[in-house]
Motif scaffolding. Structure first.
Motif, PDB file in Angstrom:
ATOM      1  N   THR A  48       0.909  -1.105  -0.039  1.00 51.76           N
ATOM      2  CA  THR A  48      -0.067  -0.266  -0.160  1.00 51.76           C
ATOM      3  C   THR A  48       0.817   1.444   0.322  1.00 51.76           C
ATOM      4  OG1 THR A  48      -0.140  -0.215   2.389  1.00 51.76           O
ATOM      5  CG2 THR A  48      -1.922  -1.073   1.336  1.00 51.76           C
ATOM      6  N   VAL A  73      -5.179   0.006  -6.940  1.00 53.34           N
ATOM      7  CA  VAL A  73      -6.349  -0.254  -6.129  1.00 53.34           C
ATOM      8  C   VAL A  73      -6.852   0.931  -5.299  1.00 53.34           C
ATOM      9  CG1 VAL A  73      -7.690  -1.882  -4.944  1.00 53.34           C
ATOM     10  CG2 VAL A  73      -6.153  -2.875  -6.465  1.00 53.34           C
ATOM     11  N   TYR A  74      -8.096   1.277  -5.252  1.00 48.47           N
ATOM     12  CA  TYR A  74      -8.334   2.546  -4.413  1.00 48.47           C
ATOM     13  C   TYR A  74      -8.565   1.871  -2.896  1.00 48.47           C
ATOM     14  CZ  TYR A  74     -11.546   5.818  -2.198  1.00 48.47           C
ATOM     15  OH  TYR A  74     -12.308   6.783  -1.488  1.00 48.47           O
ATOM     16  N   LEU A  75      -8.078   2.252  -2.095  1.00 47.38           N
ATOM     17  CA  LEU A  75      -8.090   1.677  -0.626  1.00 47.38           C
ATOM     18  C   LEU A  75      -9.501   2.070  -0.120  1.00 47.38           C
ATOM     19  CD1 LEU A  75      -4.534   2.307   0.774  1.00 47.38           C
ATOM     20  CD2 LEU A  75      -5.622   0.010  -0.187  1.00 47.38           C
ATOM     21  N   PRO A  76     -10.210   1.007   0.705  1.00 50.62           N
ATOM     22  CA  PRO A  76     -11.514   1.229   1.145  1.00 50.62           C
ATOM     23  C   PRO A  76     -11.381   2.468   2.215  1.00 50.62           C
ATOM     24  CG  PRO A  76     -11.059  -1.136   0.972  1.00 50.62           C
ATOM     25  CD  PRO A  76     -10.002  -0.368   0.602  1.00 50.62           C
ATOM     26  N   GLY A  77     -10.531   2.661   2.917  1.00 50.19           N
ATOM     27  CA  GLY A  77     -10.542   3.542   3.943  1.00 50.19           C
ATOM     28  C   GLY A  77     -10.497   5.065   3.731  1.00 50.19           C
ATOM     29  N   ASN A  78     -10.141   5.261   2.207  1.00 55.11           N
ATOM     30  CA  ASN A  78      -9.791   6.731   1.708  1.00 55.11           C
ATOM     31  C   ASN A  78     -10.802   7.623   2.103  1.00 55.11           C
ATOM     32  OD1 ASN A  78      -7.366   6.012   0.827  1.00 55.11           O
ATOM     33  ND2 ASN A  78      -8.197   5.639  -1.108  1.00 55.11           N
ATOM     34  N   ASP A  96     -13.826   5.038  -5.334  1.00 49.45           N
ATOM     35  CA  ASP A  96     -14.624   4.503  -4.454  1.00 49.45           C
ATOM     36  C   ASP A  96     -13.903   2.948  -4.178  1.00 49.45           C
ATOM     37  OD1 ASP A  96     -16.814   3.701  -2.924  1.00 49.45           O
ATOM     38  OD2 ASP A  96     -18.112   3.452  -4.250  1.00 49.45           O
ATOM     39  N   ALA A  97     -14.074   2.322  -3.316  1.00 46.69           N
ATOM     40  CA  ALA A  97     -13.866   0.724  -2.997  1.00 46.69           C
ATOM     41  C   ALA A  97     -14.220  -0.133  -4.317  1.00 46.69           C
ATOM     42  CB  ALA A  97     -14.282   0.472  -1.625  1.00 46.69           C
ATOM     43  N   GLY A  98     -13.147  -0.795  -4.674  1.00 45.89           N
ATOM     44  CA  GLY A  98     -13.652  -1.503  -5.859  1.00 45.89           C
ATOM     45  C   GLY A  98     -12.731  -0.927  -7.105  1.00 45.89           C
ATOM     46  N   HIS A  99     -12.461   0.369  -7.271  1.00 50.23           N
ATOM     47  CA  HIS A  99     -11.894   0.893  -8.558  1.00 50.23           C
ATOM     48  C   HIS A  99     -10.459   0.576  -8.602  1.00 50.23           C
ATOM     49  CE1 HIS A  99     -15.291   4.335  -8.816  1.00 50.23           C
ATOM     50  NE2 HIS A  99     -15.651   3.218  -9.060  1.00 50.23           N
ATOM     51  N   ASP A 120      -4.490   9.160   2.390  1.00 47.79           N
ATOM     52  CA  ASP A 120      -5.191   8.460   1.502  1.00 47.79           C
ATOM     53  C   ASP A 120      -4.234   8.024   0.470  1.00 47.79           C
ATOM     54  OD1 ASP A 120      -7.767   9.195   2.752  1.00 47.79           O
ATOM     55  OD2 ASP A 120      -8.271  10.336   1.129  1.00 47.79           O
TER      56      ASP A 120
END
Length: 130
Positions: A48, A73-78, A96-99, A120
């Motif tokens: 990360t 990968v976009y991190l879910p905690g951003n 968004d998460a999953g992007h 982020d």
């Protein structure tokens, strides 16, 4: 006359190349080089990267093996959007998460990210250990 599917192949003296010429078959070291070039690399690189501010930052120096695609990968905690690009323009949004952004370059550090909030970041994953 039918096709003989039970015949044994003896030692190959020559093979035909793409021009139709007869050439010697690949030796063991050439075959290994082909396997290395087209085979799956061992291990995985999973990291990360979080920004320290809101200005563009270069991703880490991670060499991507030939023929491998890295995923950013976009991190879910951003807390906000992440923008990817080069050193002057970051215009590819991950929102968004999953992007995910796929990168087939030779090194992850060809990419820069910019975030709206310090801390982020993105996940980086690809085949082949560093």
């Amino acid at each position: 006359m039918g096709l003989d599917t039970r015949a044994e192949v003896g030692e190959l003296q020559t093979v035909q190349n793409e021009q139709g010429d007869k050439v010697p078959p690949a030796n063991e070291s050439h075959q290994q080089a082909i396997r290395d070039a087209v085979g799956n690399p061992d291990g995985a690189t999973i990291q990360t990267y979080s920004t320290s501010g809101t200005t563009p930052e270069q991703l880490p120096d991670l060499t991507i093996p030939d023929g491998v695609t890295a995923l950013i990968v976009y991190l879910p905690g951003n807390s906000g959007d992440v923008y990817l690009g080069n050193d002057t323009d970051q215009f590819v949004p991950l929102t968004d998460a999953g992007h995910v952004f796929s990168w087939e370059g030779s090194n992850v550090n060809d990419l820069y990210i910019k975030t709206n909030s310090a801390g982020d970041g993105v996940g980086i994953i690809f085949e082949g250990a560093q």
